[in-house]
Design an enzyme around this catalytic site. Structure first.
Site, PDB file in Angstrom:
ATOM      1  N   ASP A   1       0.877  -1.171   0.000  1.00 13.25           N
ATOM      2  CA  ASP A   1       0.000   0.000   0.000  1.00 13.25           C
ATOM      3  C   ASP A   1       0.920   1.228   0.000  1.00 13.25           C
ATOM      4  O   ASP A   1       2.112   1.137   0.295  1.00 13.25           O
ATOM      5  CB  ASP A   1      -0.957   0.001   1.196  1.00 13.25           C
ATOM      6  CG  ASP A   1      -2.174   0.895   0.922  1.00 13.25           C
ATOM      7  OD1 ASP A   1      -2.073   1.794   0.049  1.00 13.25           O
ATOM      8  OD2 ASP A   1      -3.220   0.709   1.567  1.00 13.25           O
TER       9      ASP A   1
HETATM   10  C1  BGC Z   1      -5.104   3.144  -0.130  1.00 12.50           C
HETATM   11  C2  BGC Z   1      -5.089   2.113  -1.238  1.00 12.50           C
HETATM   12  C3  BGC Z   1      -4.884   2.806  -2.559  1.00 12.50           C
HETATM   13  C4  BGC Z   1      -3.577   3.569  -2.500  1.00 12.50           C
HETATM   14  C5  BGC Z   1      -3.224   4.270  -3.786  1.00 12.50           C
HETATM   15  C6  BGC Z   1      -3.908   4.051  -0.174  1.00 12.50           C
HETATM   16  O1  BGC Z   1      -4.066   5.137   0.686  1.00 12.50           O
HETATM   17  O2  BGC Z   1      -5.160   2.494   1.127  1.00 12.50           O
HETATM   18  O3  BGC Z   1      -6.298   1.389  -1.245  1.00 12.50           O
HETATM   19  O4  BGC Z   1      -4.912   1.870  -3.592  1.00 12.50           O
HETATM   20  O5  BGC Z   1      -3.671   4.549  -1.482  1.00 12.50           O
HETATM   21  O6  BGC Z   1      -4.023   5.373  -3.991  1.00 12.50           O
END
Ligand code: BGC
Length: 727
Positions: free
Chosen positions: A233
């Site tokens: 993540d």
């Molecule tokens: C989220 C993810 C997301 C990523 C990219 C993170 O803050 O938890 O689900 O895919 O950001 O935007």
């Protein structure tokens, strides 16, 4: 390319080139190596469509008019269809659009289990039930990946809350992991052949999920054989050595110091100084090249995509239509008869609000979004006047997703005397506005032929980085609904939200209640069609709606949101497993959803067979649509253990969903349904043997229209205890 060719390609890469492939060189892309014909790998969110374009190193949108996109029903809405085909088709749209926008991996679907009604990202996830989640996620992945685009199952694992999301460590029993929290991820890998899995922000056993070797190396890679890309993540990596050891493939983050990422310069230095072996990077490179190869990124054979096709909108409308849930319909108040309407009054902020651009990383720059008010006007134009009253004032900030920062800023501002004064003035103004909105709405009720309230939540409440703090409806809606129902007992209450909400204060007085999750670009039309009887509702709740928050297992037995450690003391008793077993009557049960017709379930036949893999069960029944109109029904099969011959003290949920299927049944027609259950449907996870155990004993096969509306039952016997490997 075959395996040997990929190995050859990898063998020619320098250390610096390998490093380029395993960390972000932009917010949503790695660097390519054009000299070696390796393209950059491009990511995009997310579950509800392809996210707007951002600059490579700034969080400012590249403000063109060419990145509008189709807006899909959120994952909970897709799960409400209880229809694998609708989810597969929606996944196909997502993949087609991602490819059309030049993406290689779409960061979807979200499949964390709904553990509390307050979970800020519940709308991005499917359900409280692992089987429903698994079936829907696998369908979605198969649809996405048809288009030479990778799906990414997220967030692995135990990412069930937003409070302290980057640091909390849940304490969960082994049994709950394997019965509740792992099955959907396992299915994505083993059945969906997903190309991507995202490592969550949170910890498990005190270790971040991007460093967690037990879950990643031993289980995901080892037991499930996942050879696609394990992607962090954004900002979930905290240590170079640990990330390398953990078999993480790509580090992504939300800051633009790309060379400083743990898998960038610090890794290069560690290899040069001999602290990390270069060979440790090779497995990552081969896995990334493997995914690129399967997506045809290396051989020029890749399919092309397309976005905003009219046919895709039609697909999403069908999914939206099947996800609207009719919760209550006393006196057959619904559907409204359009021909009898001369004046329709619509009250409530969600009638006229769009939701696509909110929620956090799931935000969408929708090509359009039909609101319910728009849908009603579209369908009723001409002979009926549609009047609108807001009814309450929803002070929507719309920027709440960077919640951790926003909340802190707000808290600081709020401590000064001047700002307290300002807030009081603002609160007084809002109160005055609300009182006047309410007065107008009540006055307008009097001479309307029908009144529809359309309220609920919005993405100030269903949002990334923050859980809800209150189970009640915001903006004084409970008291408004109560007062409106006094004047118009026939008012239809419609709620749009991403999670369950309390209805305790007014549900007894409301005759008709309709629920819709954030339902995509065609959501308002789907809702209007349902209210006006042009579509017969067939959505079912993918999650229990408790009466009170304290009824919910995470709140009554376990902790939510807890502190840095969160005890999942409810264990396997998540969702309906808890409500059924502990006899806690919910407001609306899992699987509940009414229709405009009546279905009669009949002719149940169940036959058990012994196979080398354990007991198996074939189930047949018929369902008749006896009163019309043409309608769809999702038949649900639950297995209930009645007696257990070997583990007398074992606690098992009263019943568990083990199969479902949805079919269209014409007015006056009867249709056959058939199901096959494998041994796993009778099993529980046995911590002593680390495997699934099917205890000999009697079980009841329960077939119904909802978890609390079982229409047919039959007892069956499992004669011999057996074990099934957990992988
Ligand atoms: C989220 C993810 C997301 C990523 C990219 C993170 O803050 O938890 O689900 O895919 O950001 O935007």
């Amino acid at each position: 390319m075959n395996k040997e060719q990929l190995q050859q390609l990898a063998a020619f890469l320098t250390l610096q080139e390998k490093i380029k492939m395993i960390h972000g060189a932009a917010f949503f892309a790695t660097a390519g190596i054009p000299e070696k014909n390796i393209p950059p790998f491009v990511f995009s969110d997310g579950p509800m469509g392809v996210r707007p374009e951002y600059g490579p190193d700034t969080w400012y949108p590249i403000a063109g008019n060419d990145d509008y996109t189709s807006y899909l029903p959120c994952n909970s809405a897709l799960a409400s269809t209880f229809n694998r085909q609708r989810v597969l088709e929606s996944g196909e749209v997502l993949g087609l659009e991602a490819r059309g926008r030049g993406k290689d991996m779409i960061l979807a679907p979200g499949l964390n289990i709904h553990r509390s009604p307050l979970g800020g990202r519940n709308f991005e996830y499917m359900s409280e039930d692992p089987y429903l989640t698994a079936e829907m996620a696998v369908s979605c992945i198969k649809g996405v990946q048809k288009n030479d685009v990778a799906a990414c199952a997220k967030h692995f694992a135990l990412n069930n809350q937003e409070t302290n999301r980057t640091s909390y460590s849940p304490v969960v029993s082994e049994r709950a992991l394997w019965e509740i929290y792992f099955p959907a991820f396992r299915a994505c890998v083993k059945e969906g052949h997903v190309e991507g899995v995202m490592g969550a922000y949170n910890k498990f056993k005190g270790e971040f999920l991007c460093h967690q070797k037990e879950l990643v190396n031993d289980i995901l890679r080892g037991e499930w054989d996942f050879d696609g890309m394990y992607v962090s993540d954004w900002g979930a990596v905290h240590d170079t050595q640990k990330a390398v050891d953990c078999e993480l493939d790509v580090e992504m983050a939300a800051t633009n110091n790309f060379d400083d990422y743990y898998l960038a310069s610090p890794l290069e230095k560690a290899v040069q100084e001999g602290r990390i072996a270069e060979a440790d990077l090779d497995k990552k490179i081969l896995r990334i090249l493997g995914t690129m190869n399967r997506l045809h990124m290396l051989d020029g054979e890749r399919k092309s995509g397309a976005y905003n096709l009219p046919s895709s909108r039609q697909t999403l409308l069908q999914a939206a239509e099947e996800s609207v849930i009719l919760l209550k319909n006393d006196d057959s108040l619904l559907p409204l008869a359009p021909k009898k309407l001369k004046k329709l009054l619509v009250i409530g902020d969600n009638a006229d609000r769009t939701h696509a651009s909110g929620g956090g990383s799931a935000e969408i720059k929708a090509l359009y979004e039909l609101t319910p008010l728009m849908g009603l006007k579209m369908l009723l134009g001409g002979n009926c006047t549609v009047e609108y009253e807001p009814g309450y004032y929803a002070c929507v900030t719309g920027n709440a997703w960077e919640g951790e920062n926003a909340q802190n800023a707000f808290a600081n501002v709020g401590t000064s005397f001047a700002s307290r004064q300002n807030r009081k003035v603002r609160d007084d103004e809002v109160a005055a506005l609300n009182a006047s909105y309410k007065e107008h709405a009540i006055a307008a009720c009097k001479d309307a032929d029908a009144v529809i309230f359309i309220g609920g939540l919005n993405h100030d409440h269903d949002v990334e980085a923050r859980d809800r703090s209150d189970y009640h409806l915001p903006y004084g809606q409970d008291s408004l609904i109560k007062d409106l129902l006094k004047v118009r007992p026939d008012m239809i209450v419609t709620l749009i939200a991403g999670s369950p909400v309390s209805m305790e204060e007014w549900i007894a007085d409301a005759k008709a209640v309709v629920f819709s999750y954030y339902n995509g670009m065609e959501g308002g039309l789907a809702l209007a069609e349902t209210l006006l009887g042009m579509v017969c509702p067939s959505g079912k709740l993918p999650t229990t709606f408790p009466v009170k928050l304290s009824d919910s297992p995470a709140h009554s037995l376990g902790q939510f949101p807890g502190a840095q450690t969160v005890n999942y003391d409810e264990g396997i008793m998540v969702g309906y497993r808890y409500y059924d077993t502990y006899h806690v009557k919910p407001q609306f049960a899992f699987g509940h959803g009414l229709s405009y017709t009546d279905f009669v379930y009949d002719d149940l036949s169940v036959s058990m067979t012994e196979t080398p893999e354990g007991p198996a069960c074939d189930i047949k029944l018929t369902v008749a649509n006896i009163s019309g109109p043409d309608a769809k029904e999702s038949v649900q099969v639950y297995v209930a253990p009645l007696t257990n011959d070997c583990d007398k003290d074992l606690v098992r949920p009263t019943q568990e969903l083990r199969a479902f299927d949805k079919k269209e049944i014409g007015k006056g027609e009867r249709t056959g349904f058939s199901f096959h259950l494998d041994a796993i449907a009778f099993s529980y996870y046995d911590e002593a043997s680390h495997s699934y155990k099917v205890p000999a004993g009697t079980y009841e096969i329960r077939v119904g229209s909802a978890s609390d509306d079982i229409r047919l039952r039959k007892e069956v016997t499992v004669t011999e205890t057996c074990f099934l490997p957990r992988s």
